[in-house]
Design a protein around this motif. Structure first.
Motif, PDB file in Angstrom:
ATOM      1  N   SER A  15       0.794  -1.203   0.147  1.00 27.50           N
ATOM      2  CA  SER A  15       0.031  -0.029  -0.049  1.00 27.50           C
ATOM      3  C   SER A  15       0.716   1.252  -0.181  1.00 27.50           C
ATOM      4  N   TYR A  16       2.048   1.293   0.625  1.00 26.04           N
ATOM      5  CA  TYR A  16       2.889   2.523   0.875  1.00 26.04           C
ATOM      6  C   TYR A  16       3.792   2.585  -0.302  1.00 26.04           C
ATOM      7  N   ASP A  17       4.022   1.291  -1.185  1.00 25.55           N
ATOM      8  CA  ASP A  17       4.989   1.537  -2.448  1.00 25.55           C
ATOM      9  C   ASP A  17       3.975   2.192  -3.155  1.00 25.55           C
ATOM     10  N   LYS A  22       2.897   9.932  -4.330  1.00 17.31           N
ATOM     11  CA  LYS A  22       2.322  11.107  -3.855  1.00 17.31           C
ATOM     12  C   LYS A  22       2.106  11.369  -2.434  1.00 17.31           C
ATOM     13  N   TYR A  23       2.882  10.681  -1.637  1.00 20.00           N
ATOM     14  CA  TYR A  23       2.853  10.820  -0.240  1.00 20.00           C
ATOM     15  C   TYR A  23       2.903  12.286   0.145  1.00 20.00           C
ATOM     16  N   ASP A  24       3.912  12.849  -0.062  1.00 22.26           N
ATOM     17  CA  ASP A  24       4.522  14.075   0.426  1.00 22.26           C
ATOM     18  C   ASP A  24       3.461  15.025   0.228  1.00 22.26           C
ATOM     19  N   TYR A  30      -0.462  17.548   7.070  1.00 24.97           N
ATOM     20  CA  TYR A  30      -0.496  16.731   8.148  1.00 24.97           C
ATOM     21  C   TYR A  30       1.214  16.616   8.662  1.00 24.97           C
ATOM     22  N   LEU A  31       1.840  16.183   7.706  1.00 21.41           N
ATOM     23  CA  LEU A  31       3.338  16.000   7.971  1.00 21.41           C
ATOM     24  C   LEU A  31       4.086  17.198   8.442  1.00 21.41           C
ATOM     25  N   GLU A  32       3.534  18.416   8.134  1.00 22.72           N
ATOM     26  CA  GLU A  32       4.352  19.488   8.736  1.00 22.72           C
ATOM     27  C   GLU A  32       3.758  19.737  10.084  1.00 22.72           C
ATOM     28  N   ILE A  53      12.581   4.124  12.630  1.00 27.23           N
ATOM     29  CA  ILE A  53      12.211   2.767  12.316  1.00 27.23           C
ATOM     30  C   ILE A  53      10.988   2.561  11.175  1.00 27.23           C
ATOM     31  N   SER A  54      10.502   3.629  10.980  1.00 25.44           N
ATOM     32  CA  SER A  54       9.310   3.769   9.730  1.00 25.44           C
ATOM     33  C   SER A  54       9.690   5.170   9.216  1.00 25.44           C
ATOM     34  N   ALA A  55      10.625   5.423   8.401  1.00 24.28           N
ATOM     35  CA  ALA A  55      11.049   6.553   8.089  1.00 24.28           C
ATOM     36  C   ALA A  55      10.231   7.058   6.680  1.00 24.28           C
ATOM     37  N   ASN A  77      14.924   3.224   8.288  1.00 23.12           N
ATOM     38  CA  ASN A  77      14.510   1.899   8.219  1.00 23.12           C
ATOM     39  C   ASN A  77      12.845   2.006   7.557  1.00 23.12           C
ATOM     40  N   ASP A  78      12.552   1.108   6.610  1.00 20.32           N
ATOM     41  CA  ASP A  78      11.164   0.976   6.416  1.00 20.32           C
ATOM     42  C   ASP A  78      10.724  -0.239   5.702  1.00 20.32           C
ATOM     43  N   VAL A  79       9.468  -0.735   5.697  1.00 18.13           N
ATOM     44  CA  VAL A  79       9.496  -1.996   5.022  1.00 18.13           C
ATOM     45  C   VAL A  79       8.862  -1.679   3.425  1.00 18.13           C
ATOM     46  N   SER A  80       8.868  -0.363   3.071  1.00 13.43           N
ATOM     47  CA  SER A  80       8.376  -0.030   1.776  1.00 13.43           C
ATOM     48  C   SER A  80       9.546   0.349   1.182  1.00 13.43           C
ATOM     49  N   SER A  81       9.830  -0.246  -0.111  1.00 14.01           N
ATOM     50  CA  SER A  81      11.161  -0.068  -0.722  1.00 14.01           C
ATOM     51  C   SER A  81      10.963   1.465  -1.644  1.00 14.01           C
ATOM     52  N   TYR A 102      13.963  -3.695   7.164  1.00 10.09           N
ATOM     53  CA  TYR A 102      13.602  -4.527   8.346  1.00 10.09           C
ATOM     54  C   TYR A 102      12.131  -4.016   8.774  1.00 10.09           C
ATOM     55  N   SER A 103      11.470  -5.182   9.241  1.00 10.09           N
ATOM     56  CA  SER A 103      10.138  -5.131   9.773  1.00 10.09           C
ATOM     57  C   SER A 103      10.459  -4.576  11.177  1.00 10.09           C
ATOM     58  N   ALA A 104       9.928  -3.409  11.546  1.00  6.73           N
ATOM     59  CA  ALA A 104      10.299  -3.081  12.967  1.00  6.73           C
ATOM     60  C   ALA A 104      10.087  -4.031  14.172  1.00  6.73           C
ATOM     61  N   GLU A 105       9.313  -4.907  14.083  1.00  2.00           N
ATOM     62  CA  GLU A 105       9.194  -6.004  15.116  1.00  2.00           C
ATOM     63  C   GLU A 105      10.684  -6.619  15.184  1.00  2.00           C
ATOM     64  N   GLN A 106      11.532  -6.823  13.998  1.00  2.00           N
ATOM     65  CA  GLN A 106      12.606  -7.675  14.130  1.00  2.00           C
ATOM     66  C   GLN A 106      13.853  -6.913  13.228  1.00  2.00           C
ATOM     67  N   SER A 119       9.599   6.680  16.105  1.00  3.00           N
ATOM     68  CA  SER A 119       8.426   5.818  15.204  1.00  3.00           C
ATOM     69  C   SER A 119       7.535   7.065  14.977  1.00  3.00           C
ATOM     70  N   MET A 120       7.224   7.597  13.857  1.00  3.31           N
ATOM     71  CA  MET A 120       6.278   8.629  13.478  1.00  3.31           C
ATOM     72  C   MET A 120       5.252   8.023  12.673  1.00  3.31           C
ATOM     73  N   ASN A 121       3.974   8.477  13.172  1.00  2.25           N
ATOM     74  CA  ASN A 121       2.893   8.074  12.124  1.00  2.25           C
ATOM     75  C   ASN A 121       3.080   6.632  11.553  1.00  2.25           C
ATOM     76  N   ALA A 122       3.271   5.718  12.539  1.00  6.53           N
ATOM     77  CA  ALA A 122       3.434   4.276  11.775  1.00  6.53           C
ATOM     78  C   ALA A 122       2.957   3.400  12.856  1.00  6.53           C
TER      79      ALA A 122
HETATM   80  C1  LIG Z   1       2.331   7.138   7.533  1.00  2.31           C
HETATM   81  S1  LIG Z   1       3.707   6.438   7.088  1.00  2.31           S
HETATM   82  C2  LIG Z   1       5.001   7.309   8.225  1.00  2.31           C
HETATM   83  C3  LIG Z   1       6.289   7.479   7.354  1.00  2.31           C
HETATM   84  C4  LIG Z   1       7.024   8.701   8.032  1.00  2.31           C
HETATM   85  N1  LIG Z   1       7.387   8.401   9.265  1.00  2.31           N
HETATM   86  C5  LIG Z   1       6.326   9.954   8.038  1.00  2.31           C
HETATM   87  O1  LIG Z   1       5.757  10.362   9.307  1.00  2.31           O
HETATM   88  O2  LIG Z   1       6.173  10.627   7.033  1.00  2.31           O
HETATM   89  C6  LIG Z   1       4.133   4.823   7.851  1.00  2.31           C
HETATM   90  C7  LIG Z   1       5.062   4.019   7.344  1.00  2.31           C
HETATM   91  O3  LIG Z   1       5.503   2.791   8.312  1.00  2.31           O
HETATM   92  C8  LIG Z   1       5.860   1.923   7.354  1.00  2.31           C
HETATM   93  N2  LIG Z   1       5.693   0.840   8.222  1.00  2.31           N
HETATM   94  C9  LIG Z   1       4.585   0.224   8.268  1.00  2.31           C
HETATM   95  N3  LIG Z   1       4.633  -1.114   8.862  1.00  2.31           N
HETATM   96  C10 LIG Z   1       5.941  -1.187   9.117  1.00  2.31           C
HETATM   97  C11 LIG Z   1       6.585  -2.105  10.019  1.00  2.31           C
HETATM   98  N4  LIG Z   1       5.992  -3.059  10.479  1.00  2.31           N
HETATM   99  N5  LIG Z   1       7.991  -2.241   9.968  1.00  2.31           N
HETATM  100  C12 LIG Z   1       8.721  -0.824   9.526  1.00  2.31           C
HETATM  101  N6  LIG Z   1       8.067   0.001   8.937  1.00  2.31           N
HETATM  102  C13 LIG Z   1       6.556  -0.033   8.766  1.00  2.31           C
HETATM  103  C14 LIG Z   1       5.296   1.962   6.087  1.00  2.31           C
HETATM  104  O4  LIG Z   1       5.650   1.424   5.104  1.00  2.31           O
HETATM  105  C15 LIG Z   1       5.184   3.616   5.991  1.00  2.31           C
HETATM  106  O5  LIG Z   1       6.312   3.895   5.252  1.00  2.31           O
END
Ligand SMILES: C[S@@+](CC[C@H](N)C(=O)[O-])C[C@H]1O[C@@H](n2cnc3c(N)ncnc32)[C@H](O)[C@@H]1O
Length: 216
Positions: A15-17, A22-24, A30-32, A53-55, A77-81, A102-106, A119-122
């Protein structure tokens, strides 16, 4: 058939890929708002190793670069390349930045190796939130700080959250600020600061915690 939690990590990444280009623009306001709240709390020293951890698209990393904050190393770090690809484009060839998927769990980082973790918004996207907090605790140095910013499932936002969950294939497991605080405390973090606020229809929280100096 796999249940939603088993499927959700891949579906969240997909979904994030799809959203990355368009994300920014889509989430500009919201991001600001959320980044200004974090930046009001975040303190980084010149030698610090920082881990986001979810950049996502690297909004935070870019801000820090643009504003000449000093730091030792910043790992995105992020799961979405695709999200990370956007982050790479943003920070360019600055060798203080590293990228991991990596997945943030491991996460394959050494124990006690980071001064700051963010960890922001994730948090609502993590299928196993307890495992993520345990992993953050493991990789933080004793005395290191963790900044957790996410949606606060309280009041009318419960209704908004219900519809977001219905309309997306991502994992959506929003918690209240009190639930997040209780979880962090139960996993040995010291609570340093807690804020809640509204932005448009969102309820948000930022909790700043540290790993005790004597923490293993
Ligand atoms: C709403 S975005 C936030 C991105 C950034 N931190 C920001 O505030 O703009 C959520 C992010 O979390 C990542 N994410 C979701 N599940 C994750 C996981 N298990 N481990 C690492 N990243 C993850 C998503 O790929 C996505 O890039």
């Amino acid at each position: 058939m796999a249940n939603r939690t088993e499927l959700s990590k891949d579906e969240t990444a997909e979904s994030y890929d799809a959203l990355a280009s368009k994300y920014d623009v889509r989430w500009k306001g919201y991001l600001e708002n959320t980044h200004q709240k974090l930046l009001g709390q975040l303190r980084i020293h010149p030698s610090d190793r920082v881990l986001d951890i979810s950049a996502g698209t690297g909004y935070l990393a870019k801000y820090i670069q643009q504003n000449d904050w000093e730091f030792g190393e910043f790992v995105l770090n992020d799961v979405s390349s695709e999200m990370l690809g956007k982050a790479q484009e943003k920070v360019g060839s600055d060798d203080r930045y590293r990228f991991t998927g990596y997945s943030a769990e491991q996460m394959s980082f050494e124990t006690n190796s980071f001064d700051r973790v963010i960890s922001m918004n994730a948090f609502h996207n993590y299928p196993n939130q307890e495992a993520v907090i345990q992993e953050v605790y493991r990789v933080l140095k004793p005395g290191g700080m963790f900044y957790l910013l996410d949606w606060n499932k309280e009041g009318l936002f419960r209704v908004v959250n219900y519809w977001i969950d219905k309309l997306t294939s991502e994992t959506i497991q929003t918690v209240s600020v009190d639930d997040a605080e209780a979880l962090l405390s139960s996993l040995h973090f010291n609570i340093k600061n807690k804020q809640t606020w509204h932005y448009r229809y969102w309820n948000l929280f930022l909790i700043t915690v540290n790993k005790p100096e004597q923490g293993k």
